[in-house]
Design an enzyme around this catalytic site. Structure first.
Site: not given
Ligand code: GLN
Length: 472
Positions: A151, A175, A76
């Protein structure tokens, strides 16, 4: 084209000589090129990957190769790899190159993994659909009209499309697990402190963990063995010894498994996702496990608590991107204040700005008690309640997400709707427990459904053992 199944088989194929690390790397590079439209990769590290592949082939010949020899992995774009660009999918880090490698990368390279490139994600890991990347969304290889989740969308898409054997993401509120669930892959978020965060671009430091996205549970177990453990560069990384997770898979144990009635009855849950979750629980009961329905009356508090605390931490973490220290500086910057203001206004995307503002607001003198310290108290309550369940039961099972991968733009107009995508995943991060998402069958719309298992802190071994039993 080599057909990858798992790390163990790859190793024996490499040793037999039916494939070489260099051959595999070349094949993968062409495949990535042919699937460019998915937008999973922000950059391919062809030169360093091929150099590593040659080194690995030589080590294999000499009988000196590490455990992950020839395994092609993607990172990532918020995990630092020395001498390579990293941007957190943000314009504000334009042109920035890592000055050192994250501990995770060091450990992967020491075991001879081949790092093939950096993967698209939501900007600074903020999002649930990968639509917040400054470099465009990632298409879901299973249905290109739908999102991959976020994400770590590029990480999930790359594994699902066969563009790498495994990938790494970060999970602050889901994410890793949500995109894994949307792409039919396995996504593991370790216990907070199990894996060093050194070299991970921070979003919310008391929530963030790095973990793998893989084709199967065994690979996840092996990769966790490699990356987990104490680290002098991260004082939150636990000193606890790392168990041999891959060795305990398949152990014949019977467990007491809780499921949250409130999740199963929640309004937003797709009926087919509910049906598949129930079917998984029935299958576990038939295999001799004890299934216990439990109350969790705080479901509605999870997402608000998560968003108050993570935005507060983000507003502090992201203050370092100021047009001076890293990457992007506005062309119109002509003094200190305009350097900060213009560089940040131009460099950050809309969602990141929203969260910095929200986080700054909840930390501001007049509102600190009403929001930030209150949310900390609720965090404690949520932890106590979750641990009460986990003291009695070995695991908590829920759907990974309320529905399957959705179409582009569906949740974009309403941030709250998008935030509710995380309703089942944020609990593990708020509380710090490990959680995994495994494929749990297919929806009638053709897309995969995910099942989430949460466990006691540092019981990844048990959790992965159960995960291997339920996977469909
Ligand atoms: N979807 C969640 C957010 O927008 C989780 C993001 C993540 O785990 N980095 O914060």
């Amino acid at each position: 084209m080599y057909s990858y199944s798992n790390i163990t088989t790859l190793r024996s194929d490499l040793e037999k000589g039916t494939v070489s690390a260099e051959g595999l790397t070349n094949e993968t590079l062409s495949l990535i090129e042919s699937k460019k439209h998915l937008n999973a990769f922000l950059e391919v590290f062809a030169d360093s990957a091929l150099a590593k592949a040659k080194e690995v082939d030589a080590k294999l010949k000499a009988g000196k190769a590490g455990r992950l020899a020839g395994l092609i992995v993607g990172l990532k774009d918020n995990i630092c790899y020395k001498g390579h660009k990293v941007s957190a999918s943000s314009r504000i880090l334009e042109g920035f190159e890592s000055l050192f490698s994250s501990t995770v990368v060091e450990r992967l390279l020491a075991e001879d993994a081949i790092i093939i490139g950096r993967l698209n994600c939501d900007e600074f890991a903020m999002g649930s659909s990968n639509e917040n990347s400054a470099f465009g969304p990632v298409l879901n290889p299973l249905n290109e009209k739908t999102v991959t989740g976020g994400s770590s969308g590029g990480s999930a898409a790359a594994v699902a499309a066969g563009l790498c054997h495994a990938s790494f993401g970060s999970d602050t509120g889901g994410s890793i697990r949500q995109p894994a669930s949307f792409t039919g892959t396995v996504g593991l978020k370790p216990t907070y402190g199990r894996v060093s965060r050194w070299g991970l671009i921070a979003y919310a430091s008391s929530f963030d963990q790095i973990g793998p996205i893989t084709h199967n549970v065994e690979d996840a177990a092996i990769l966790l063995e490699v990356i987990a453990g104490a680290d002098e560069y991260d004082t939150t990384a636990s000193q606890k010894p790392v168990p041999a997770y891959s060795k305990t898979l398949g152990e014949n144990k019977t467990y007491k498994i809780a499921y949250l009635k409130d999740c199963m009855d929640s309004e937003g849950l797709d009926p087919e996702v509910r049906k598949h979750t129930q079917a998984a629980l029935d299958k576990l009961a038939a295999a001799g496990h004890t299934i216990v329905p439990v109350d969790f009356p705080y479901l509605d508090y999870l997402v608000p608590t998560y968003y108050v605390l993570t935005t507060a931490e983000a507003s502090s973490n992201l203050s370092r991107f100021d047009g001076v220290h890293f990457g992007y500086r506005s062309k119109e910057a002509n003094d200190l204040e305009s350097t900060y203001k213009k560089s940040r206004s131009e460099g950050f995307g809309k969602e990141v700005k929203r969260r910095i503002m929200l986080g700054t607001f909840v930390l501001s003198a007049g509102y600190y008690d009403a929001y930030y310290s209150k949310a900390q108290k609720v965090r404690k309550l949520l932890r106590d309640k979750t641990m009460e369940i986990l003291n009695d039961c070995d695991f908590i099972v829920t759907p990974s997400t309320p529905g399957t991968a959705f179409e582009f733009g569906k949740n974009s107009a309403d941030p709250i709707k998008m935030y509710l995508e995380d309703i089942f995943t944020v609990q593990a991060n708020i509380v710090g427990v490990p959680a995994v998402s495994v494929p749990n069958g297919q929806h009638s719309n053709g897309l995969p459904i995910g099942l989430q298992i949460m466990a006691r802190p540092f019981d990844e071994a048990g959790m992965l053992n159960l995960a291997a039993k339920v996977i469909v």
